[in-house]
Design a protein around this motif. Structure first.
Motif, mmCIF file in Angstrom:
data_model
loop_
_atom_site.group_PDB
_atom_site.id
_atom_site.type_symbol
_atom_site.label_atom_id
_atom_site.label_comp_id
_atom_site.label_asym_id
_atom_site.label_seq_id
_atom_site.Cartn_x
_atom_site.Cartn_y
_atom_site.Cartn_z
ATOM 1 N N HIS A 120 0.809 -1.222 0.000
ATOM 2 C CA HIS A 120 0.000 0.000 0.000
ATOM 3 C C HIS A 120 0.836 1.263 0.000
ATOM 4 O O HIS A 120 0.294 2.353 0.210
ATOM 5 C CB HIS A 120 -0.937 0.004 1.226
ATOM 6 N N ASN B 49 -4.956 7.612 -10.078
ATOM 7 C CA ASN B 49 -6.342 8.070 -9.946
ATOM 8 C C ASN B 49 -6.603 9.343 -10.722
ATOM 9 O O ASN B 49 -7.727 9.589 -11.183
ATOM 10 C CB ASN B 49 -6.685 8.286 -8.461
ATOM 11 N N LYS C 14 -6.295 8.236 -15.341
ATOM 12 C CA LYS C 14 -6.773 6.867 -15.556
ATOM 13 C C LYS C 14 -6.445 6.327 -16.946
ATOM 14 O O LYS C 14 -6.506 5.114 -17.176
ATOM 15 C CB LYS C 14 -8.286 6.813 -15.320
ATOM 16 N N THR D 50 -2.048 9.025 -5.612
ATOM 17 C CA THR D 50 -2.790 7.822 -5.238
ATOM 18 C C THR D 50 -3.037 6.973 -6.476
ATOM 19 O O THR D 50 -3.500 7.487 -7.499
ATOM 20 C CB THR D 50 -4.131 8.198 -4.593
ATOM 21 N N TYR D 51 -2.732 5.688 -6.358
ATOM 22 C CA TYR D 51 -2.872 4.744 -7.463
ATOM 23 C C TYR D 51 -3.824 3.630 -7.063
ATOM 24 O O TYR D 51 -3.913 3.262 -5.874
ATOM 25 C CB TYR D 51 -1.519 4.144 -7.846
ATOM 26 N N THR D 52 -4.534 3.103 -8.046
ATOM 27 C CA THR D 52 -5.410 1.959 -7.836
ATOM 28 C C THR D 52 -4.781 0.734 -8.504
ATOM 29 O O THR D 52 -4.406 0.788 -9.675
ATOM 30 C CB THR D 52 -6.807 2.205 -8.427
ATOM 31 N N LEU E 151 -5.261 -3.262 -9.532
ATOM 32 C CA LEU E 151 -6.223 -4.335 -9.772
ATOM 33 C C LEU E 151 -5.448 -5.617 -10.054
ATOM 34 O O LEU E 151 -4.601 -5.661 -10.951
ATOM 35 C CB LEU E 151 -7.138 -4.012 -10.956
ATOM 36 N N SER F 128 -8.472 -7.100 -3.834
ATOM 37 C CA SER F 128 -8.380 -6.353 -5.084
ATOM 38 C C SER F 128 -9.758 -5.827 -5.452
ATOM 39 O O SER F 128 -10.774 -6.547 -5.312
ATOM 40 C CB SER F 128 -7.853 -7.249 -6.197
ATOM 41 N N PRO F 129 -9.788 -4.574 -5.919
ATOM 42 C CA PRO F 129 -8.685 -3.618 -6.080
ATOM 43 C C PRO F 129 -8.340 -2.927 -4.750
ATOM 44 O O PRO F 129 -9.156 -2.912 -3.828
ATOM 45 C CB PRO F 129 -9.225 -2.628 -7.097
ATOM 46 N N PHE F 130 -7.118 -2.376 -4.696
ATOM 47 C CA PHE F 130 -6.691 -1.636 -3.505
ATOM 48 C C PHE F 130 -5.915 -0.415 -3.965
ATOM 49 O O PHE F 130 -5.503 -0.313 -5.126
ATOM 50 C CB PHE F 130 -5.842 -2.516 -2.592
ATOM 51 N N THR F 131 -5.718 0.538 -3.018
ATOM 52 C CA THR F 131 -5.045 1.795 -3.348
ATOM 53 C C THR F 131 -3.632 1.796 -2.778
ATOM 54 O O THR F 131 -3.347 1.173 -1.757
ATOM 55 C CB THR F 131 -5.820 3.003 -2.792
#
Length: 625
Positions: A455, A491, A494, A521-523, A525, A536-539
């Motif tokens: 994370h 984020n 995209k 901040t990134y997402t 998957l 999943s998904p997580f930031t």
């Protein structure tokens, strides 16, 4: 009349005696079918290209040896030479055999010949001429191109040396095959050493009765076996009645007496016995220059033969190694195949037994359920109130017990059996083998994510985590090959996903790495079989790049600077006597090691010093000795 039969063309050369005599009383030779010896200086007509010497080896007919048979026997008809012709490649073939070869036409693109007469310069300019067709043949021994002169095959040089060898060969065979040179009818018995003619008994007697030949020396053929030269006189092609006894230096060719008084009148000529030494020496000199090449070629061929033998031996050895390896590998593959088939059979038996046991249990439970249902329905529909009340306790107890029985409505095992041909299966007989049977199936809902950087991450620094794949029972897959897909998306952007790398560890785990370019901040998957795994998904929070410490990690400023009064420390400590930095036990010293640039106590930490002159005690760094 004398009849002199030669070994040349059919019809031969006839020696007419009687009244026909030359000026010195020697018998004259007539009816010559063609020139006996042509020493031509036009070597330009010889083919420039020559096939390799190996062609000679390959073209020799079977049965031809390198001994005397090669000097007396034609390589085509395999018989004794008849009118042998010497080719420019120095191979000898019968005239008849050469005439049977198929000729071909070539184009002569050479310029005109220069005038080498006494009046003209030998360096006169060559006169160009039109393309001229040239008839040629291929040497039947070495395939060299032979340009035929205007007279065809019969205009080629006669190999008199081969004719002499044929004569000697015939004499060694007790005269078999030799006929009288005069009558061409009877077998030869004697030879006239004066006329160089082979005579039968009848012609020998007639030869002695002639007044001019009475005193000629007659020798039995058996007495000539030890001779090395018994050839016939070589006649002039222009004057068949004369022998070639002179040599023209200007024309570089043998000539006869009539030639000297005619065409070669003003040319320097001398007897062949007087000039043979000079010309023989030049030929010997050329021979001495050629012999080293022969030795070098023989040595090269010997080396090639040795190398070829070595290659053959190595090929045999490597072929044996390949066969041994292949046979061993085949046995290993067959053994691995048998193990896989046995493993597959064990899996079948295990699954079948599990299904049969589950089936028996379910059938027994179904039978008990049906018995309880049927008895209870019959009791409720047919029993009286008193009967129901009497059996109620037993029925209730039974039904309650049956309802509490736990069972699975799904088969205890699945039909998932697969074969992975590319999966490593370890060693078998010392060989690496591939192919494994898999009965597990990955369950995305059971797969988990692991890693410290799960994370968090830093800009422009690699971040990574582990995907652990499990089956429906939560057990690790223990193998690779699953379709794991990972996508990292900012984020705020995209449409610009971060490039990710997924490495299959072949043990059920997958190493995922990526490098974010900017903080934010990134997402993330993570999907297996196009389904999200647990979590999943997580930031991920990406911070700015880690800042290293510009200062030193010290116990105090006094120690790290070597007692410099101007050295400062970010902790704010000072010492009496004008020291601007910290010291042990003095004011402001934190009492533990710290960074001089930012004052942090952790040696492995990020520096928080902002720089500038606003913080007077945290600006200067101490000097490390």
């Amino acid at each position: 009349m004398w009849n002199f039969q030669s070994l040349l063309d059919a019809g031969g050369v006839t020696l007419e005696g009687g009244g026909a005599r030359s000026g010195d009383g020697r018998p004259s030779l007539t009816n010559c079918p063609g020139p006996f010896l042509i020493l031509s200086t036009n070597v330009g007509n010889m083919a420039e290209k020559r096939r390799p010497l190996l062609g000679f080896v390959g073209k020799l007919p079977s049965g031809t040896t390198a001994g005397n048979s090669g000097k007396t026997h034609c390589p085509l008809c395999m018989g004794l030479f008849k009118a042998p012709r010497l080719l420019p490649c120095l191979h000898t073939v019968c005239t008849t055999c050469l005439e049977q070869l198929e000729p071909f036409s070539v184009v002569d693109i050479r310029g005109g010949e220069s005038d080498t007469s006494s009046e003209g310069s030998v360096f006169q300019e060559l006169k160009p001429r039109a393309l001229q067709p040239q008839i040629g043949i291929l040497c039947p021994v070495c395939d060299a191109q032979v340009d035929l002169p205007m007279g065809g095959v019969k205009a080629l040089t006669i190999d008199h040396l081969a004719m002499n060898d044929v004569m000697l060969e015939s004499l060694r065979g007790e005269g078999q095959g030799l006929v009288c040179d005069l009558c061409s009818d009877r077998e030869v018995e004697k030879r006239c050493q004066t006329c160089k003619a082979n005579l039968c008994r009848f012609c020998c007697q007639a030869h002695r009765r002639q007044k001019k030949t009475t005193y000629h020396t007659m020798v039995d053929l058996k007495d000539l076996k030890g001779y090395s030269q018994i050839g016939k006189p070589i006649l002039c092609p222009a004057h068949p009645a004369e022998e070639l006894r002179l040599f023209c230096e200007l024309c570089d060719r043998p000539v006869c007496r009539d030639c000297v008084v005619g065409e070669h009148r003003e040319h320097p000529c001398d007897f062949t016995s007087n000039v043979i030494h000079k010309h023989g020496d030049s030929v010997r000199e050329l021979l001495r220059g050629t012999q080293p090449h022969v030795e070098a070629l023989e040595e090269a061929l010997a080396q090639i033969k040795g190398t070829n033998s070595a290659v053959q031996e190595r090929v045999k050895a490597v072929a044996a190694d390949i066969r041994t390896f292949s046979e061993g590998y085949i046995k290993a593959i067959e053994e691995h195949r048998d193990k896989l088939l046995k493993q597959l059979e064990d899996i079948r038996v295990q699954k079948e037994n599990s299904l049969q046991l589950q089936k028996a249990q379910l059938e027994q439970l179904l039978a008990d359920m049906r018995t309880g249902v049927e008895f209870t329905e019959h009791l409720l529909t047919s029993g009286s109130d008193l009967e129901i009340l009497i059996t109620k306790g037993v029925v209730v107890e039974r039904l309650t017990k049956l309802n509490k029985v736990e069972y699975s409505a799904h088969p205890g095992v699945n039909e998932k059996i697969s074969f992975s041909p590319k999966q490593k299966a370890g060693l078998c007989r010392g060989y690496e083998v591939y192919g494994a049977i898999n009965t597990k199936e990955v369950d995305p809902a059971k797969c988990v994510l692991q890693g410290e950087d799960l994370h968090r991450a830093r800009e422009k620094q690699p971040a990574s985590f582990i995907v652990l794949c499990k089956d429906a029972t939560g057990e690790s897959m223990g193998r690779g090959g699953d379709n794991v897909q990972v996508t990292v998306i900012p984020n705020d952007k995209k449409d610009s996903p971060v490039k990710t790398m997924v490495h299959d560890n072949k043990d059920g785990t997958y190493y995922v790495s990526y490098t974010p370019k900017e903080p934010g901040t990134y997402t993330v998957l993570v999907c297996v079989k196009e389904q999200h795994v647990q979590g999943s998904p997580f930031t991920v929070t990406v911070r700015k790049r880690h800042r290293s410490h510009p200062g030193v990690f010290h116990c105090c400023t006094f120690c790290s600077s070597g007692g410099q009064k101007t050295a400062r420390c970010a902790c704010g400590g000072t010492m009496p006597g004008g020291y601007l930095g910290c010291g042990h036990g003095h004011k402001g010293h934190p009492g533990r090691p710290h960074w001089s640039c930012c004052g942090k106590f952790a040696e492995k930490s990020e520096c928080t010093w902002a720089g500038g002159q606003s913080a007077p005690r945290s600006l200067l760094r101490t000097v490390a000795l």
